[in-house]
Enzyme design. Structure first.
Site, PDB file in Angstrom:
ATOM      1  N   SER A  15       0.813  -1.220   0.000  1.00 25.96           N
ATOM      2  CA  SER A  15       0.000   0.000   0.000  1.00 25.96           C
ATOM      3  C   SER A  15       0.846   1.270   0.000  1.00 25.96           C
ATOM      4  O   SER A  15       0.557   2.224  -0.732  1.00 25.96           O
ATOM      5  CB  SER A  15      -0.937  -0.004   1.205  1.00 25.96           C
ATOM      6  OG  SER A  15      -1.820  -1.103   1.147  1.00 25.96           O
ATOM      7  N   CYS A  43      -1.319  -6.115   3.305  1.00 24.80           N
ATOM      8  CA  CYS A  43      -2.730  -5.786   3.559  1.00 24.80           C
ATOM      9  C   CYS A  43      -3.669  -6.498   2.597  1.00 24.80           C
ATOM     10  O   CYS A  43      -4.617  -7.161   3.015  1.00 24.80           O
ATOM     11  CB  CYS A  43      -2.943  -4.284   3.485  1.00 24.80           C
ATOM     12  SG  CYS A  43      -4.655  -3.804   3.803  1.00 24.80           S
ATOM     13  N   CYS A  48      -4.874  -7.470   6.129  1.00 26.36           N
ATOM     14  CA  CYS A  48      -6.139  -6.829   6.502  1.00 26.36           C
ATOM     15  C   CYS A  48      -7.349  -7.328   5.725  1.00 26.36           C
ATOM     16  O   CYS A  48      -8.369  -7.679   6.317  1.00 26.36           O
ATOM     17  CB  CYS A  48      -6.051  -5.315   6.299  1.00 26.36           C
ATOM     18  SG  CYS A  48      -4.432  -4.588   6.494  1.00 26.36           S
ATOM     19  N   LYS A  51      -8.120 -11.228   5.974  1.00 26.33           N
ATOM     20  CA  LYS A  51      -8.435 -11.480   7.386  1.00 26.33           C
ATOM     21  C   LYS A  51      -9.822 -10.973   7.735  1.00 26.33           C
ATOM     22  O   LYS A  51     -10.599 -11.661   8.417  1.00 26.33           O
ATOM     23  CB  LYS A  51      -7.390 -10.803   8.275  1.00 26.33           C
ATOM     24  CG  LYS A  51      -7.641 -10.944   9.768  1.00 26.33           C
ATOM     25  CD  LYS A  51      -6.673 -10.071  10.537  1.00 26.33           C
ATOM     26  CE  LYS A  51      -6.897  -8.592  10.233  1.00 26.33           C
ATOM     27  NZ  LYS A  51      -5.884  -7.711  10.861  1.00 26.33           N
ATOM     28  N   TYR A 177      -2.566  -8.346  18.261  1.00 23.78           N
ATOM     29  CA  TYR A 177      -3.858  -8.278  17.578  1.00 23.78           C
ATOM     30  C   TYR A 177      -4.033  -9.387  16.551  1.00 23.78           C
ATOM     31  O   TYR A 177      -5.138  -9.892  16.356  1.00 23.78           O
ATOM     32  CB  TYR A 177      -4.083  -6.894  16.963  1.00 23.78           C
ATOM     33  CG  TYR A 177      -3.239  -6.561  15.765  1.00 23.78           C
ATOM     34  CD1 TYR A 177      -3.701  -6.808  14.479  1.00 23.78           C
ATOM     35  CD2 TYR A 177      -1.980  -5.988  15.905  1.00 23.78           C
ATOM     36  CE1 TYR A 177      -2.940  -6.502  13.372  1.00 23.78           C
ATOM     37  CE2 TYR A 177      -1.207  -5.682  14.801  1.00 23.78           C
ATOM     38  CZ  TYR A 177      -1.691  -5.938  13.534  1.00 23.78           C
ATOM     39  OH  TYR A 177      -0.926  -5.636  12.438  1.00 23.78           O
ATOM     40  N   GLU A 181      -7.110 -11.954  16.746  1.00 24.20           N
ATOM     41  CA  GLU A 181      -8.049 -12.025  15.623  1.00 24.20           C
ATOM     42  C   GLU A 181      -8.192 -13.447  15.094  1.00 24.20           C
ATOM     43  O   GLU A 181      -9.305 -13.922  14.842  1.00 24.20           O
ATOM     44  CB  GLU A 181      -7.593 -11.073  14.517  1.00 24.20           C
ATOM     45  CG  GLU A 181      -7.789  -9.612  14.884  1.00 24.20           C
ATOM     46  CD  GLU A 181      -7.138  -8.657  13.923  1.00 24.20           C
ATOM     47  OE1 GLU A 181      -7.566  -7.490  13.858  1.00 24.20           O
ATOM     48  OE2 GLU A 181      -6.181  -9.051  13.216  1.00 24.20           O
ATOM     49  N   HIS A 435     -30.191   7.277  19.022  1.00 23.20           N
ATOM     50  CA  HIS A 435     -30.796   6.252  19.877  1.00 23.20           C
ATOM     51  C   HIS A 435     -31.754   5.371  19.085  1.00 23.20           C
ATOM     52  O   HIS A 435     -32.496   5.871  18.243  1.00 23.20           O
ATOM     53  CB  HIS A 435     -31.560   6.940  21.025  1.00 23.20           C
ATOM     54  CG  HIS A 435     -32.171   5.976  21.990  1.00 23.20           C
ATOM     55  ND1 HIS A 435     -31.421   5.305  22.926  1.00 23.20           N
ATOM     56  CD2 HIS A 435     -33.457   5.567  22.143  1.00 23.20           C
ATOM     57  CE1 HIS A 435     -32.221   4.530  23.630  1.00 23.20           C
ATOM     58  NE2 HIS A 435     -33.463   4.665  23.175  1.00 23.20           N
ATOM     59  N   GLU A 440     -24.023   6.130  21.009  1.00 25.24           N
ATOM     60  CA  GLU A 440     -24.518   7.213  21.863  1.00 25.24           C
ATOM     61  C   GLU A 440     -23.891   7.190  23.250  1.00 25.24           C
ATOM     62  O   GLU A 440     -23.925   8.201  23.973  1.00 25.24           O
ATOM     63  CB  GLU A 440     -26.041   7.151  21.985  1.00 25.24           C
ATOM     64  CG  GLU A 440     -26.571   5.949  22.744  1.00 25.24           C
ATOM     65  CD  GLU A 440     -28.095   5.935  22.829  1.00 25.24           C
ATOM     66  OE1 GLU A 440     -28.682   7.037  22.974  1.00 25.24           O
ATOM     67  OE2 GLU A 440     -28.678   4.850  22.732  1.00 25.24           O
TER      68      GLU A 440
END
Length: 450
Positions: A15, A43, A48, A51, A177, A181, A435, A440
């Site tokens: 990238s 990636c 990314c 995955k 991570y 994952e 909401h 929120e």
């Protein structure tokens, strides 16, 4: 003035390298890029994108279980690994084609070969010597593997995307991570997953509250943790892989995957010969404009080991092009970079962790919300979400936002804009929430945590 074959030669078609090539060419530079494997880098090809597709696939098991609470009867559902991998491969091939088309449209010359540096202006591409006024290194990173007996039986995330058969018993080693994952991916697809980590809490470097919630939710979903332990040896027996840990236990699995970190991919590139300084881990040492210790050689992305995220590599590549070929010196901004862990449930985070804020800013105010998302009230799930704001008490600025729960990465992306612009807690409070939503919670946190 010296004559070169190219103004810019980029080593690495990921990238960062592709962005730097395309933008530099758009500014009038004569550009070439070399990629020895497939265009798109970590990636697109083995990170990314594939995955995330596997994460989506693995989550359907939970969605199917929840469907009954909403009146849907889903009978006979089954998972087919080969179908998923074939469809994933088709999508990756499509994306790789788009990367190549982008480069061709920009007038960039593409070399499908390994490139190494011979001197400050020369690269060797598949045996051909090519000269360039500037060389940009964008070769990314590569998974680490431990030196233990039987390591040839193990895989990394690279190979996990291409397994011919789905393993029913999986051991994932690591606590970062990628490990988290893939533990969620294999678990969601029906495997028995054991995650082994050498420390007592996964996701080192993330906010401690998120780390604790992540482990608790993963355990609810069936992931078994073995902490403060590492692999000593792996033996292949008739009933599977026998993995011995240093705590004395032995586990029998069908597949063992190591995700214990990545190193900058500079081995054998010839950078030291050209005078480029490398860090102890092999990272290219660069200044704030991505220039190495050699004036004609630059580097961007994971190979510099700054912030190892695809969007950061893209920003660095773009900044390099602006600096070098647009006459606009641009230093990539590494402050308040949002990130996500596509765990189950997913994590989104931006800014300081509570621990970092206390260390750097002194006194901070912390606001938290621990709640059960509306979806699970009928779906029957026990998953809880958690949201957190870290506020600089001195000026009221929100300096950190963290969340674990459904859609956390999507929510944090929007908050990252506000935090980067210097939004205060009062401004968060003055914003009307949507909401019912999980988002929120970030504008309704009233009580400070004591």
């Amino acid at each position: 003035m010296a004559n070169f074959d190219y103004d810019l030669f980029v080593i690495g078609g990921g990238s960062g390298g592709v962005r730097a090539s395309r933008i530099s060419a758009s500014f009038g530079a004569k550009v070439a890029i070399a990629e020895e494997y497939r265009m798109g880098g970590t990636c697109v090809i083995r990170g990314c994108v594939p995955k995330k597709l596997l994460v989506y696939a693995s989550h359907y098991s939970e969605d199917i279980e929840s469907a009954a609470g909403f009146g849907w009867q889903v009978d006979g559902a089954r998972f087919d690994w080969q179908t998923l991998i074939a469809n994933k491969d088709q999508e990756i091939a499509r994306l790789e084609g788009l990367y190549r088309q982008t480069l061709e449209n920009a007038g960039v010359t593409v070399y499908e070969a390994r490139a190494t540096v011979e001197d400050v202006h020369t690269v060797n591409v598949g045996g051909e010597r090519v000269t360039a006024e500037t060389i940009l290194v964008a070769t990314g990173g590569w998974p680490n593997m431990p030196d233990v007996p039987g390591i040839e039986h193990a895989i990394t995330s690279n190979e996990a995307f291409h397994l011919e058969e789905f393993p029913k018993r999986v051991m994932v080693c690591g606590g970062g991570y990628i490990a988290v994952e893939f533990a969620g991916i294999f678990n969601g697809m029906g495997a028995e997953v054991t995650q082994v980590y050498r420390r007592d809490l996964v996701l080192r470097g993330f906010d401690e509250d998120l780390r604790k919630h992540a482990m608790a939710e993963m355990e609810k979903k069936g992931v078994k943790f073995v902490l403060n332990a590492v692999v000593e040896r792996i033996d292949r027996e008739t009933d599977g892989l026998h993995v011995k840990l240093n705590d004395g236990s032995t586990h029998v699995v069908d597949q063992i995957m190591f995700a214990i970190g990545r190193r900058p991919n500079t081995a054998g590139l010839g950078l030291e010969k050209a005078g480029v300084e490398l860090a102890e881990n092999g990272a290219v040492c660069v200044d704030s404009y991505s220039k190495s210790t050699v004036d004609s050689i630059y580097a961007v992305g994971d190979v510099t080991d700054r912030i190892n995220l695809t969007p950061v590599a893209i920003k660095e590549g773009h900044a390099f092009a602006l600096t070098k070929y647009k006459g606009m010196p641009t230093s990539p901004d590494h402050r308040y970079v949002p990130s996500a862990v596509f765990s189950q449930p997913p994590i989104g985070t931006v800014g300081y962790t509570e621990e970092e804020a206390v260390e750097e800013l002194g006194t901070v105010d912390v606001y938290v919300s621990d709640f059960r998302p509306l979806k699970h009230t009928l779906g029957g799930g026990e998953e809880r979400a958690f949201a957190k704001l870290v506020v600089n008490r001195a000026n009221g600025h929100v300096v950190g936002a963290h969340m674990i729960g459904a859609d956390a990465p999507e929510i944090i992306q929007g908050l990252a804009i506000a935090i980067k612009m210097g939004a205060t807690k009062d401004q968060f409070d003055a914003t009307v929430g949507i909401h019912p939503s999980s988002a929120e919670e970030f504008v309704q946190m009233a009580a400070k945590r004591t």
